[in-house]
Design a protein around this motif. Structure first.
Motif, PDB file in Angstrom:
ATOM      1  N   TYR A  45      -5.725  -2.155   0.940  1.00 46.69           N
ATOM      2  CA  TYR A  45      -6.750  -1.731   2.542  1.00 46.69           C
ATOM      3  C   TYR A  45      -7.971  -2.665   2.396  1.00 46.69           C
ATOM      4  CZ  TYR A  45      -3.081   0.835   3.126  1.00 46.69           C
ATOM      5  OH  TYR A  45      -1.885   2.132   4.169  1.00 46.69           O
ATOM      6  N   ALA A  46      -8.364  -2.472   1.006  1.00 44.72           N
ATOM      7  CA  ALA A  46     -10.137  -3.368   0.432  1.00 44.72           C
ATOM      8  C   ALA A  46      -9.609  -4.953   0.266  1.00 44.72           C
ATOM      9  CB  ALA A  46     -10.404  -3.190  -0.925  1.00 44.72           C
ATOM     10  N   SER A 106       0.485  -1.199  -0.046  1.00 42.22           N
ATOM     11  CA  SER A 106      -0.162   0.084  -0.378  1.00 42.22           C
ATOM     12  C   SER A 106       1.008   1.428  -0.050  1.00 42.22           C
ATOM     13  CB  SER A 106      -1.108  -0.052   1.202  1.00 42.22           C
ATOM     14  OG  SER A 106      -0.140   0.275   2.527  1.00 42.22           O
ATOM     15  N   TRP A 149      -1.524   5.919  -6.835  1.00 45.62           N
ATOM     16  CA  TRP A 149      -1.132   4.722  -5.611  1.00 45.62           C
ATOM     17  C   TRP A 149      -1.815   5.783  -5.120  1.00 45.62           C
ATOM     18  CZ3 TRP A 149      -0.491   8.664  -1.826  1.00 45.62           C
ATOM     19  CH2 TRP A 149      -0.685  10.249  -2.028  1.00 45.62           C
ATOM     20  N   VAL A 150      -2.477   6.136  -4.906  1.00 43.23           N
ATOM     21  CA  VAL A 150      -3.969   6.466  -4.402  1.00 43.23           C
ATOM     22  C   VAL A 150      -4.951   4.765  -4.372  1.00 43.23           C
ATOM     23  CG1 VAL A 150      -5.594   7.673  -2.656  1.00 43.23           C
ATOM     24  CG2 VAL A 150      -3.832   8.888  -4.221  1.00 43.23           C
ATOM     25  N   ALA A 182      -3.464   2.357  -2.984  1.00 39.70           N
ATOM     26  CA  ALA A 182      -3.263   2.040  -1.398  1.00 39.70           C
ATOM     27  C   ALA A 182      -4.443   1.684  -0.998  1.00 39.70           C
ATOM     28  CB  ALA A 182      -2.890   3.126  -0.828  1.00 39.70           C
ATOM     29  N   ILE A 183      -6.162   2.376  -1.376  1.00 36.61           N
ATOM     30  CA  ILE A 183      -6.816   1.754  -1.592  1.00 36.61           C
ATOM     31  C   ILE A 183      -7.483   0.738  -1.187  1.00 36.61           C
ATOM     32  CG2 ILE A 183      -9.933   1.981  -2.064  1.00 36.61           C
ATOM     33  CD1 ILE A 183      -8.881   3.909   0.430  1.00 36.61           C
ATOM     34  N   LEU A 233      -7.189   0.605  10.054  1.00 34.47           N
ATOM     35  CA  LEU A 233      -7.494  -1.112   9.601  1.00 34.47           C
ATOM     36  C   LEU A 233      -6.548  -1.950  10.628  1.00 34.47           C
ATOM     37  CD1 LEU A 233      -8.347  -3.575   8.268  1.00 34.47           C
ATOM     38  CD2 LEU A 233      -6.567  -3.397   6.043  1.00 34.47           C
ATOM     39  N   LEU A 241     -12.402   1.435   6.075  1.00 34.10           N
ATOM     40  CA  LEU A 241     -13.327   1.753   4.508  1.00 34.10           C
ATOM     41  C   LEU A 241     -14.158   2.172   4.269  1.00 34.10           C
ATOM     42  CD1 LEU A 241     -12.554  -2.050   2.519  1.00 34.10           C
ATOM     43  CD2 LEU A 241     -11.851   0.419   2.030  1.00 34.10           C
TER      44      LEU A 241
END
Lengths: 99, 489
Positions: free
Chosen positions: A71-72, A44, A63-64, A67-68, B85, B284
């Motif tokens: 995380y998902a 990330s 890059w954002v 990262a998301i 997280l 999220l």
């Protein structure tokens, strides 16, 4: 060492409180999922990116978006790891003695 | 009816519902014991436990501080979703081992673990006091941030019909009422309502934001027009800071006393793991949404200073509310959701602070009939003090408050995370490590060197702390070790 601290030390070593009921595959799968979460966290952060200006991905700087997405995916793996986590309930002392 | 008076009406209705819940919780109590007051009789099920964990984890800091930081920092604040997280990930190292011990030994406070684990070892009493003091400080700091956020939000939404100062006093009084009347049961039930409101509010705000700006791509373009540097790739130092923040928040948050007490309060291990499984998705659904809100504010409001940036969320809602009655009502739901988030954290923090201070700091036994009452009195005194401080120190950024708390709280980590996995870990070296770690963190704050090459001073302090504690434990008296080994084998 008094009885109470003996009990605490034994507990820390995992000799009590661990559940023998959980299958080995579940323990290994949980560990693998947590390793996956660690790798996704590492991915990330854009440390591997060059200096090229960010392109757009899903409407965000790439890059954002990466990262998301990491995380998902980490949230899914972590959730599955929690469902595989064994948190035993304490057994009453007389039951423990019988077993 | 203007939006301001709609805000006042919504606030009064919400407070009336909270009073009803508090009275219902009082009727449901089973005894006056600390376990019933502070842990709701250890009977929280999946739905309530999940919502209370959620509402407690996402506070005024998250709802106001994170959009403010996203506004200041730009897209790299996506890191916030990662560190929120990481908290649920790091709990894997604590909850599965702590929960069975806590259930069997009937723990109520985090200090009960220190008492149990280190028992009568040399240095254990001092370690208990040091850990409890740090936890009480972190809780008081948390309360300060929450009260400040409540005052800001109330003033914004009532168009200053209720001023910042009155907002702080009114809501602090309401929290004190339902917490002292209904204890953890009232806190958990109000948290459940507050969690639902927060989710509804954030969902509505995200929907409006994306609709208004024409989608994520269009929102990004608008931000880049106003601030082209907002999407720049973080440099090496920022990337190290990103990693350091994940470590800082992930580790420090698992020793939040109110989080540890929710591990104790779960009805069973199964309930706990299901609640954590659900919690994995909340960064999220919440942190990423509030980050987008802060980013959207870059395009809406230009040139806000550091302090004003913490107000971007209420400012955005104000813009939304002026677009018609329907949107005013939706904005009011978001306002109540944000207020609910802040109050739910403040009430949990206050409840935890009362129990930590009464039992761990002042050494009151839970068998004494007056311990619950004593904890409630401490809560009243601390709440009054923090309310006055929130009024006097309005000009402090919320993220600054969070960082200071975490730098110190993280020093308690070895006494929990290492001690629960390593039987040779001893109290005296743990205390020495903690003293050094806290010293480094405080020196960093005093010398204004809160980061060294992007790494938080608290994380550096923790590394030194853990090294001293582990080496000290390894070098402990061989005679003592062999005696222990004989007992253990």
């Amino acid at each position: 060492m008094n009885t109470r601290s003996q009990k605490a030390a034994i507990e820390v070593r995992g000799e009590r409180g661990a559940s023998p009921d959980q299958p080995r595959w579940a323990r290994w799968l949980r560990r693998a999922l947590l390793c996956g979460v660690g790798l996704l966290f590492a991915a990330s952060i854009p440390w591997y990116r060059g200096d090229a200006p960010p392109a757009k991905l899903l409407g965000l700087p790439d890059w954002v978006a990466v990262a998301i997405l990491c995380y998902a995916a980490a949230a899914v793996l972590n959730s599955a790891a929690w469902l595989l986590t064994d948190i035993p309930e304490p057994v009453a002392d007389d039951e423990a003695r019988k077993s | 009816m203007t939006f301001e008076w709609l805000g006042v009406a919504g606030l009064i209705s919400y407070l009336a519902v909270l009073i009803g819940i508090a009275l219902a919780a009082r009727r449901a109590r089973q005894s006056e014991s600390p376990a019933d007051h502070f842990l709701a009789g250890r009977g929280l099920g999946v739905f309530v436990l999940f919502l209370t964990l959620y509402a407690t984890a996402y506070s005024g800091n998250s709802l106001l501080g994170y959009p403010g930081q996203a506004y200041r920092q730009g897209f790299s604040w996506v890191m916030a979703t990662g560190f929120m997280l990481s908290i649920i990930v790091v709990f894997h190292a604590l909850a599965p081992k702590l929960r069975p011990i806590a259930a069997r030994e009937r723990f109520v406070t985090p200090g009960d673990w220190i008492r149990f684990r280190f028992s009568n070892e040399p240095g254990s009493r001092a370690l208990l006091l040091a850990v409890s003091f740090l936890m009480a400080f972190a809780l008081a700091n948390f309360l300060f941030g929450s009260l400040k956020a409540m005052g800001e939000l109330t003033e914004q939404f009532t168009g200053a019909a209720i001023s910042y100062e009155w907002g702080v006093f009114l809501l602090a009084g309401m929290i004190l009422f339902y917490e002292t009347v209904g204890g953890m049961r009232a806190v958990a039930w109000t948290d459940a309502l507050q969690g639902v409101l927060m989710l509804l509010g954030l969902g509505a705000l995200l929907h409006w934001l994306l609709g208004e700006s024409g989608g994520l791509g269009s929102l990004t373009n608008q931000i880049l027009e106003v601030r082209p540097g907002a999407a720049d790739l973080p440099d090496v130092r920022e990337q190290i800071n990103w990693f350091s923040t994940i470590v800082l928040m992930g580790l420090a948050s698992v020793v939040y006393p109110q989080a540890i007490q929710r591990i104790y309060a779960a009805r069973s291990g199964r309930v706990l793991r299901r609640s954590f499984a659900l919690m994995s998705f909340m960064p999220l659904a919440t942190t990423w949404v509030v980050t987008l809100i802060g980013l959207a504010a870059i395009a809406q409001f230009q040139g806000l200073g550091d302090i004003e940036a913490d107000r971007v969320m209420p400012l955005l809602l104000g813009v939304w509310a002026r677009e018609g009655l329907g949107l005013s009502i939706a904005a009011m739901i978001v306002f109540l959701g944000a207020l609910a988030a802040i109050m739910s954290t403040a009430d949990s923090v206050l409840l935890s602070l009362g129990s930590v201070a009464a039992e761990d700091l002042f050494g009151r036994s839970r068998r004494e009939a007056g311990t619950t009452r004593f904890g409630k009195r401490i809560a009243v005194v601390v709440m009054a003090g923090m309310a006055l401080l929130a009024i006097g120190a309005r000009n402090v950024t919320l993220w600054g408050v969070i960082e200071l708390k975490m730098e110190l709280l993280i020093q308690c980590v070895p006494a929990f995370l290492i001690a629960i996995h390593w039987s040779r870990f001893r109290a005296r070296p743990a205390l020495m490590g903690l003293i050094f770690g806290v010293g480094i963190a405080i020196a960093g704050v005093i010398l204004d060197s809160k980061r060294i090459y992007g790494v938080h001073i608290g994380v550096i302090g923790l590394a030194v702390n853990a090294a001293i504690a582990c080496i000290g434990s390894l070098l402990g008296s061989p005679r003592r070790s062999s005696q222990r080994a004989t007992h253990l084998e």
